[in-house]
Design a protein around this motif. Sequence first.
Motif, mmCIF file in Angstrom:
data_model
loop_
_atom_site.group_PDB
_atom_site.id
_atom_site.type_symbol
_atom_site.label_atom_id
_atom_site.label_comp_id
_atom_site.label_asym_id
_atom_site.label_seq_id
_atom_site.Cartn_x
_atom_site.Cartn_y
_atom_site.Cartn_z
ATOM 1 N N ALA A 64 0.987 -1.323 0.115
ATOM 2 C CA ALA A 64 0.009 -0.094 -0.005
ATOM 3 C C ALA A 64 0.709 1.260 -0.072
ATOM 4 C CB ALA A 64 -0.755 -0.053 1.275
ATOM 5 N N ARG A 65 0.338 2.452 -0.717
ATOM 6 C CA ARG A 65 1.254 3.320 -0.712
ATOM 7 C C ARG A 65 0.833 4.271 0.316
ATOM 8 N NH1 ARG A 65 0.448 6.513 -6.256
ATOM 9 N NH2 ARG A 65 1.647 7.952 -5.364
ATOM 10 N N PRO A 66 1.812 5.180 1.132
ATOM 11 C CA PRO A 66 1.548 6.006 2.092
ATOM 12 C C PRO A 66 0.747 6.954 1.792
ATOM 13 C CG PRO A 66 3.734 6.344 1.024
ATOM 14 C CD PRO A 66 3.319 5.169 0.446
ATOM 15 N N LYS A 67 -0.122 7.305 2.580
ATOM 16 C CA LYS A 67 -1.220 8.435 2.638
ATOM 17 C C LYS A 67 -0.525 9.828 2.726
ATOM 18 C CE LYS A 67 -5.688 9.813 4.259
ATOM 19 N NZ LYS A 67 -6.705 9.516 5.238
ATOM 20 N N ALA A 68 -0.866 10.928 2.008
ATOM 21 C CA ALA A 68 -0.111 12.170 1.945
ATOM 22 C C ALA A 68 -1.088 12.930 2.994
ATOM 23 C CB ALA A 68 -0.375 12.655 0.854
ATOM 24 N N VAL A 69 -0.306 13.688 3.854
ATOM 25 C CA VAL A 69 -0.893 14.504 4.846
ATOM 26 C C VAL A 69 -0.691 16.166 4.832
ATOM 27 C CG1 VAL A 69 -1.170 15.177 7.212
ATOM 28 C CG2 VAL A 69 -0.884 12.729 6.745
ATOM 29 N N TYR A 70 -1.740 16.877 4.508
ATOM 30 C CA TYR A 70 -1.338 18.428 4.349
ATOM 31 C C TYR A 70 -1.080 19.075 5.486
ATOM 32 C CZ TYR A 70 -2.923 17.168 -0.411
ATOM 33 O OH TYR A 70 -3.214 16.671 -1.597
ATOM 34 N N ALA A 71 -0.668 20.359 5.250
ATOM 35 C CA ALA A 71 -0.283 21.208 6.585
ATOM 36 C C ALA A 71 -1.444 21.393 7.511
ATOM 37 C CB ALA A 71 0.271 22.559 6.090
ATOM 38 N N LYS A 72 -2.722 21.544 6.864
ATOM 39 C CA LYS A 72 -4.017 21.598 7.582
ATOM 40 C C LYS A 72 -4.155 20.641 8.611
ATOM 41 C CE LYS A 72 -8.868 22.609 6.726
ATOM 42 N NZ LYS A 72 -9.322 21.170 7.481
#
Length: 213
Positions: free
Chosen positions: A2-10
């Motif tokens: 599984a690809r890692p999930k991106a997290v935005y600054a917010k």
Amino acid sequence: MARPKAVYAKNLYELKDKIKRFAFSGVFEIVMGQPTTTGMWIIYGNEKNGKTWFALKIADYLSQLANVLYVSAEEGIDGEFIEACERAKIPFNNRSLKFYEYTEIEVLDEMLSKKRAPKIVFIDNVTIYADELKNGVLRQFTQKHADKLFVFLAHEERKEPHGATAKLIKKLSKVIVRVQGLACFVSGRCPGGVLTIDEEKAQLFHGVETTSN
């Protein structure tokens, strides 16, 4: 895979208030601040320098905040270990701190998977578990129990934790404590500083600041 999930600054800023931290006070707060309640710490040093004493002291302190499991894998629960508990003045009625002798990682895994398992685990020490934790098992094991804090004890070689597994643990640790000559040099992702061990009074005193490793 599984690809890692991106997290935005917010998302990061929204998570900040949800992160659980220990409400430390006194000398522990001075050098460790308010550390998060999960992840890894390491305590290392040469033999007979106060490593176990310090580990027992902070295990007792942490047991006021959560249930603690202390695995005395190297010494076992023998006369010397009991004397160390007495020197650290572990209260006889402390029911939040439980001691075990060497326990296989697979068995620990089962124990920690239970609903009311302890939230803090001391592994004393890494040398005994070196074979069981190699080949990626350390990361798998700690990630599976990501809701817990693992405090590893390790021997020292040339001022660094002894062995590849212990060195990796140091790299991953949020709090690093090197014990030398009854002084505990605290560094890592925390304020840092020096705690001096007074075994006669079973106390820790704050010394001078130190830089992060």
